[in-house]
Design an enzyme around this catalytic site. Structure first.
Site, mmCIF file in Angstrom:
data_model
loop_
_atom_site.group_PDB
_atom_site.id
_atom_site.type_symbol
_atom_site.label_atom_id
_atom_site.label_comp_id
_atom_site.label_asym_id
_atom_site.label_seq_id
_atom_site.Cartn_x
_atom_site.Cartn_y
_atom_site.Cartn_z
ATOM 1 N N ARG A 97 0.792 -1.270 0.020
ATOM 2 C CA ARG A 97 0.064 0.025 0.090
ATOM 3 C C ARG A 97 0.887 1.130 -0.134
ATOM 4 O O ARG A 97 0.635 2.143 -0.712
ATOM 5 C CB ARG A 97 -1.079 -0.193 1.192
ATOM 6 C CG ARG A 97 -2.157 -1.066 0.805
ATOM 7 C CD ARG A 97 -2.939 -1.195 2.264
ATOM 8 N NE ARG A 97 -3.603 0.211 2.619
ATOM 9 C CZ ARG A 97 -4.073 0.313 3.599
ATOM 10 N NH1 ARG A 97 -4.145 -0.851 4.726
ATOM 11 N NH2 ARG A 97 -4.519 1.263 4.058
ATOM 12 N N ASN A 136 -8.511 8.517 7.476
ATOM 13 C CA ASN A 136 -7.644 8.118 6.369
ATOM 14 C C ASN A 136 -6.417 8.051 7.154
ATOM 15 O O ASN A 136 -5.933 8.768 7.763
ATOM 16 C CB ASN A 136 -7.518 9.002 5.239
ATOM 17 C CG ASN A 136 -8.966 8.818 4.511
ATOM 18 O OD1 ASN A 136 -9.734 7.963 4.793
ATOM 19 N ND2 ASN A 136 -9.279 9.752 3.773
ATOM 20 N N HIS A 179 -7.456 7.082 12.616
ATOM 21 C CA HIS A 179 -6.997 5.696 12.598
ATOM 22 C C HIS A 179 -5.331 5.735 12.208
ATOM 23 O O HIS A 179 -5.023 4.735 11.839
ATOM 24 C CB HIS A 179 -7.589 5.070 11.472
ATOM 25 C CG HIS A 179 -9.071 4.671 11.661
ATOM 26 N ND1 HIS A 179 -10.201 4.375 10.708
ATOM 27 C CD2 HIS A 179 -9.850 4.727 12.849
ATOM 28 C CE1 HIS A 179 -11.099 4.419 11.264
ATOM 29 N NE2 HIS A 179 -11.044 4.522 12.709
ATOM 30 N N CYS A 183 6.943 0.923 17.783
ATOM 31 C CA CYS A 183 7.313 -0.301 18.183
ATOM 32 C C CYS A 183 6.332 -1.046 19.373
ATOM 33 O O CYS A 183 5.608 -0.474 19.830
ATOM 34 C CB CYS A 183 8.518 0.116 19.237
ATOM 35 S SG CYS A 183 9.162 -1.260 20.013
ATOM 36 N N CYS A 203 12.589 -2.472 15.948
ATOM 37 C CA CYS A 203 12.941 -1.214 16.479
ATOM 38 C C CYS A 203 14.515 -1.388 16.909
ATOM 39 O O CYS A 203 14.996 -2.554 17.054
ATOM 40 C CB CYS A 203 12.187 -1.000 17.614
ATOM 41 S SG CYS A 203 12.632 0.658 18.531
ATOM 42 N N CYS A 260 15.484 -0.890 19.840
ATOM 43 C CA CYS A 260 15.221 -1.657 21.315
ATOM 44 C C CYS A 260 14.968 -3.347 20.872
ATOM 45 O O CYS A 260 15.183 -3.959 22.097
ATOM 46 C CB CYS A 260 14.257 -1.005 21.856
ATOM 47 S SG CYS A 260 12.550 -1.500 21.551
ATOM 48 N N THR A 290 -17.113 8.638 3.312
ATOM 49 C CA THR A 290 -17.110 7.406 4.181
ATOM 50 C C THR A 290 -18.355 6.830 4.080
ATOM 51 O O THR A 290 -19.399 7.078 3.726
ATOM 52 C CB THR A 290 -16.885 7.815 5.604
ATOM 53 O OG1 THR A 290 -16.818 6.591 6.277
ATOM 54 C CG2 THR A 290 -17.583 8.933 6.141
ATOM 55 N N SER A 291 -18.017 5.104 4.042
ATOM 56 C CA SER A 291 -19.259 4.314 4.076
ATOM 57 C C SER A 291 -20.091 4.530 5.373
ATOM 58 O O SER A 291 -21.231 3.844 5.554
ATOM 59 C CB SER A 291 -18.964 2.782 3.874
ATOM 60 O OG SER A 291 -17.910 2.357 4.670
ATOM 61 N N GLU A 345 -22.287 7.821 -3.483
ATOM 62 C CA GLU A 345 -23.526 6.474 -3.100
ATOM 63 C C GLU A 345 -24.360 6.784 -1.778
ATOM 64 O O GLU A 345 -23.932 7.559 -0.974
ATOM 65 C CB GLU A 345 -22.593 5.050 -2.886
ATOM 66 C CG GLU A 345 -21.777 4.986 -3.954
ATOM 67 C CD GLU A 345 -22.427 4.667 -5.246
ATOM 68 O OE1 GLU A 345 -23.445 4.174 -5.281
ATOM 69 O OE2 GLU A 345 -21.922 4.529 -6.479
#
Ligand code: BJW
Length: 259
Positions: free
Chosen positions: A75, A107, A124, A132, A159, A161, A199-200, A226
């Protein structure tokens, strides 16, 4: 919807925007569709070929982190050459035209920030950050230029660490950042008008924001080609692509007198 009805709805939404002191905008994958980013649930959406629970779920990462990373890397590669479109840019310019405009986005592509939106809440997360799993405050910004680098090549990057890195996005069953959710709820409650774009309206808690706005007295305007589960409850529905309708709305605002 005929042309006269479309005009009337545009004028209603545009006048409300021009008069508002506070505006909120909730966006989803549809606003980035015209940039070339696939949506999740549309005819060519990402979920047509992949089962979400196999990829966007913490159990999927625990089971097969290399597979999940492969999907996110794919992506990132798809997004790398793409840019914000006329819809993102119109929203960013609208920030200067209204006293307070907050963009709340589901998004992860970072296009609103790139377009210039500054009052921005990313519910999101962001696909261009790694986090990490052991120390969540170890966060790394990635760039398209890093795609060929050593970390990006590793099937499961680590990471410094030693912990596994994961994309800094919110998967199903994971809590969203509480401070970001609280800020989004505050923004839609303060807003006199909420634009719900692309958005749906099926993924929670984001899908609850229009009802919260409504309960606080906001005018809810949906922009989507839609019908969605929100459509019947929205005060104004504008049918069409965001990249056309948002610049059109911007023009209506520009024509209106602002005291
Ligand atoms: C255009 C266009 C153009 C096309 N112009 N428009 C209440 C009820 C039921 C279930 C739940 C509930 N509360 C929570 C849940 C569970 C779950 C959920 O909502 N499930 C539903 C699917 C039923 N929610 C969660 O799990 C959330 N976490 C949570 O609630 O945690 C609780 C908790 C508390 C305390 C401790 C632990 C847990 C997390 C949700 C995370 C969602 N993550 C994803 C992946 C992000 C990372 C990644 O990108 O890989 O987020 S899933 C995916 O869906 C992604 C999106 O942001 C999100 C929304 O999708 P979106 O943006 O709406 O896209 P589409 O494709 O669905 O729609 C596109 C639209 O655009 C369409 O309408 C088109 O028509 C339109 N369009 N072209 C304008 N040109």
């Amino acid at each position: 919807m005929n042309e006269a009805e479309h005009r009337h709805r545009m004028e209603t939404a545009g006048k409300a925007l021009a008069a508002a002191r506070a505006v909120a905008v909730l966006t989803g994958a549809g606003i980035s569709a015209e940039s070339g980013v696939p949506t999740f649930r549309g005819p060519d959406g990402l979920w047509r070929n992949f089962r979400p629970e196999n990829l966007a779920h913490p159990d999927a990462f625990a089971r097969d982190p290399a597979l999940v990373w492969e999907w996110y890397r794919w992506r990132r590669r798809r997004m790398a050459p793409l840019s914000p479109n006329a819809g993102h840019l119109a929203l960013a310019r609208m920030e200067a035209a209204v006293p307070s405009l907050t963009v709340v986005t589901q998004n992860v592509d970072g296009f609103h920030a790139r377009a210039g939106s500054r009052r921005l809440l990313e519910l999101h997360g962001n696909i261009w950050r790694d986090r990490c799993c052991e120390n969540p405050d170890h966060v790394f910004q990635r760039e398209p230029a890093d795609l060929e680098g050593e970390v990006e090549q590793a099937s499961v990057p680590r990471c410094a660490c030693g912990g596994l890195l994961r994309p800094d996005v919110v998967w199903f069953g994971e809590a969203l950042d509480p401070a970001t959710v609280q800020a989004a709820v505050g923004a839609v409650q303060r807003a006199e008008i909420l634009l719900v774009v692309g958005t749906s309206s099926v993924v929670y808690p984001a899908a609850a924001l229009p009802a919260i706005a409504h309960a606080a007295g906001s005018l809810v305007v949906e922009i989507n080609p839609e019908e969605t589960p929100l459509s019947a409850a929205a005060d104004v529905v504008l049918r069409g692509p965001a990249g056309v309708l948002l610049p059109e709305l911007e023009k209506v605002i520009g024509r209106e007198f602002r005291p």
